[in-house]
Design a protein around this motif. Sequence first.
Motif, PDB file in Angstrom:
ATOM      1  N   LEU A  84       0.546  -1.511  -0.066  1.00  0.00           N
ATOM      2  CA  LEU A  84      -0.123   0.171   0.245  1.00  0.00           C
ATOM      3  C   LEU A  84       0.783   1.643  -0.254  1.00  0.00           C
ATOM      4  N   CYS A  85       2.438   0.975  -0.454  1.00  0.00           N
ATOM      5  CA  CYS A  85       3.377   2.435  -0.502  1.00  0.00           C
ATOM      6  C   CYS A  85       3.710   2.920  -1.575  1.00  0.00           C
ATOM      7  N   ASP A  86       2.954   4.113  -2.374  1.00  0.00           N
ATOM      8  CA  ASP A  86       4.199   4.321  -2.789  1.00  0.00           C
ATOM      9  C   ASP A  86       5.125   4.725  -2.920  1.00  0.00           C
ATOM     10  N   PHE A  87       5.944   5.329  -1.910  1.00  0.00           N
ATOM     11  CA  PHE A  87       7.456   5.245  -1.449  1.00  0.00           C
ATOM     12  C   PHE A  87       7.464   4.516   0.107  1.00  0.00           C
ATOM     13  N   ALA A  88       8.918   3.920   0.313  1.00  0.00           N
ATOM     14  CA  ALA A  88       9.679   3.652   1.227  1.00  0.00           C
ATOM     15  C   ALA A  88      10.568   4.336   1.907  1.00  0.00           C
ATOM     16  N   LEU A  89      10.354   4.915   3.357  1.00  0.00           N
ATOM     17  CA  LEU A  89      10.945   5.526   4.236  1.00  0.00           C
ATOM     18  C   LEU A  89      12.271   5.115   4.588  1.00  0.00           C
ATOM     19  N   PRO A  90      13.684   5.275   4.378  1.00  0.00           N
ATOM     20  CA  PRO A  90      14.719   4.764   4.529  1.00  0.00           C
ATOM     21  C   PRO A  90      15.485   5.238   6.145  1.00  0.00           C
ATOM     22  N   ALA A  91      15.911   4.398   5.981  1.00  0.00           N
ATOM     23  CA  ALA A  91      17.504   4.894   7.564  1.00  0.00           C
ATOM     24  C   ALA A  91      17.276   6.167   6.769  1.00  0.00           C
ATOM     25  N   LYS A  92      17.943   7.145   7.901  1.00  0.00           N
ATOM     26  CA  LYS A  92      18.549   8.014   7.643  1.00  0.00           C
ATOM     27  C   LYS A  92      19.654   8.701   8.244  1.00  0.00           C
ATOM     28  N   ILE A  93      20.798   9.488   7.988  1.00  0.00           N
ATOM     29  CA  ILE A  93      21.961  10.678   8.484  1.00  0.00           C
ATOM     30  C   ILE A  93      21.553  11.654   8.064  1.00  0.00           C
ATOM     31  N   ARG A  94      21.236  12.530   8.317  1.00  0.00           N
ATOM     32  CA  ARG A  94      20.977  13.820   8.067  1.00  0.00           C
ATOM     33  C   ARG A  94      22.192  14.710   8.922  1.00  0.00           C
ATOM     34  N   ARG A  95      23.038  15.159   8.190  1.00  0.00           N
ATOM     35  CA  ARG A  95      24.085  16.163   8.843  1.00  0.00           C
ATOM     36  C   ARG A  95      24.085  17.131   8.052  1.00  0.00           C
ATOM     37  N   GLY A  96      22.940  18.509   8.375  1.00  0.00           N
ATOM     38  CA  GLY A  96      22.883  19.976   7.465  1.00  0.00           C
ATOM     39  C   GLY A  96      22.158  19.714   6.407  1.00  0.00           C
ATOM     40  N   ASP A  97      22.327  19.489   5.465  1.00  0.00           N
ATOM     41  CA  ASP A  97      22.406  19.369   3.845  1.00  0.00           C
ATOM     42  C   ASP A  97      22.474  17.638   3.113  1.00  0.00           C
ATOM     43  N   LEU A  98      23.555  17.433   4.354  1.00  0.00           N
ATOM     44  CA  LEU A  98      24.253  15.917   3.667  1.00  0.00           C
ATOM     45  C   LEU A  98      23.332  15.173   3.955  1.00  0.00           C
ATOM     46  N   LEU A  99      22.225  14.123   3.254  1.00  0.00           N
ATOM     47  CA  LEU A  99      21.647  13.112   3.703  1.00  0.00           C
ATOM     48  C   LEU A  99      22.221  11.281   3.158  1.00  0.00           C
ATOM     49  N   VAL A 100      22.100  10.559   4.273  1.00  0.00           N
ATOM     50  CA  VAL A 100      22.754   9.253   3.822  1.00  0.00           C
ATOM     51  C   VAL A 100      21.262   8.494   3.953  1.00  0.00           C
ATOM     52  N   THR A 101      21.320   8.425   2.840  1.00  0.00           N
ATOM     53  CA  THR A 101      19.858   6.838   3.262  1.00  0.00           C
ATOM     54  C   THR A 101      20.434   5.250   3.101  1.00  0.00           C
ATOM     55  N   PHE A 102      19.664   4.721   4.132  1.00  0.00           N
ATOM     56  CA  PHE A 102      19.978   3.334   3.892  1.00  0.00           C
ATOM     57  C   PHE A 102      18.125   2.460   3.735  1.00  0.00           C
ATOM     58  N   SER A 103      18.414   1.500   2.435  1.00  0.00           N
ATOM     59  CA  SER A 103      17.129   1.567   2.347  1.00  0.00           C
ATOM     60  C   SER A 103      17.347  -0.191   1.639  1.00  0.00           C
ATOM     61  N   THR A 104      16.139  -1.354   2.192  1.00  0.00           N
ATOM     62  CA  THR A 104      16.043  -2.874   1.967  1.00  0.00           C
ATOM     63  C   THR A 104      14.613  -2.897   1.315  1.00  0.00           C
ATOM     64  N   ASN A 105      14.337  -1.386   0.490  1.00  0.00           N
ATOM     65  CA  ASN A 105      13.233  -1.771  -0.805  1.00  0.00           C
ATOM     66  C   ASN A 105      12.064  -2.351   0.450  1.00  0.00           C
ATOM     67  N   GLY A 106      12.154  -1.978   1.515  1.00  0.00           N
ATOM     68  CA  GLY A 106      10.913  -2.350   2.358  1.00  0.00           C
ATOM     69  C   GLY A 106      10.961  -3.888   2.859  1.00  0.00           C
ATOM     70  N   LYS A 107      12.340  -4.213   2.789  1.00  0.00           N
ATOM     71  CA  LYS A 107      11.854  -6.055   3.242  1.00  0.00           C
ATOM     72  C   LYS A 107      12.603  -5.283   4.173  1.00  0.00           C
TER      73      LYS A 107
END
Length: 212
Positions: free
Chosen positions: A106-129
């Motif tokens: 029921l999702c159009d998008f998955a929400l990844p785990a993230k690290i945010r440092r100012g404008d730097l955004l690093v994400t980790f995704s497992t395609n929702g698995k």
Amino acid sequence: MYPVNLILDDKPCVVIGGGHVALRKVEGLLEAKAKVTVISPMLVNELTNMVQNNLIIWKEKYYETGDLDGFELAICAVGEENASKQIWADAHKARILINVVDKLPLCDFALPAKIRRGDLLVTFSTNGKSPALSRYLRCRMEKEFDDTYALWLDRLSILRNEAIAKLPTSNDREIFWRSALSDEVMLLVQQKKYDEAEGAIKNAINSFRPQS
């Protein structure tokens, strides 16, 4: 899955639900500078504080069809299957992107785990698995990504504008950055020798010769 970063600055977004899961989703949207409305008959204390501080708008009610009107993105965190399916159907009818928590179909998008440092955004995704694995990887990498790269990013954005002004084509700029942002320069960044790293990039810009 097609990876994108949505630009939500001042965009109206809605979270349906008022519990701790909804709280995490609201926090993420606020980090992205979205305008957030929460629809729920009750809120956890943290969300109540956000309402009192005018950080979010609260509609004190159960969800009804039509409540998504005017929003560009929705997150459903109600945890009740029939309600979730109705909200998903309403979002699709209105062509609004929606994420229904813990229900990937029921999702159009998955929400990844993230690290945010100012404008730097690093994400980790497992395609929702496995969101748990994403969170684990994020925790492992948080020490690696302190403010070092975020501070360099601020300088790099200025250098990028200089490169755009002096290098005539996108092809030239792509070739330039592949060589200019070298391991040697990044080692200086890791050592927080920002002035030296910046000087190396400026010298590279001035000495670069466009491809014939």
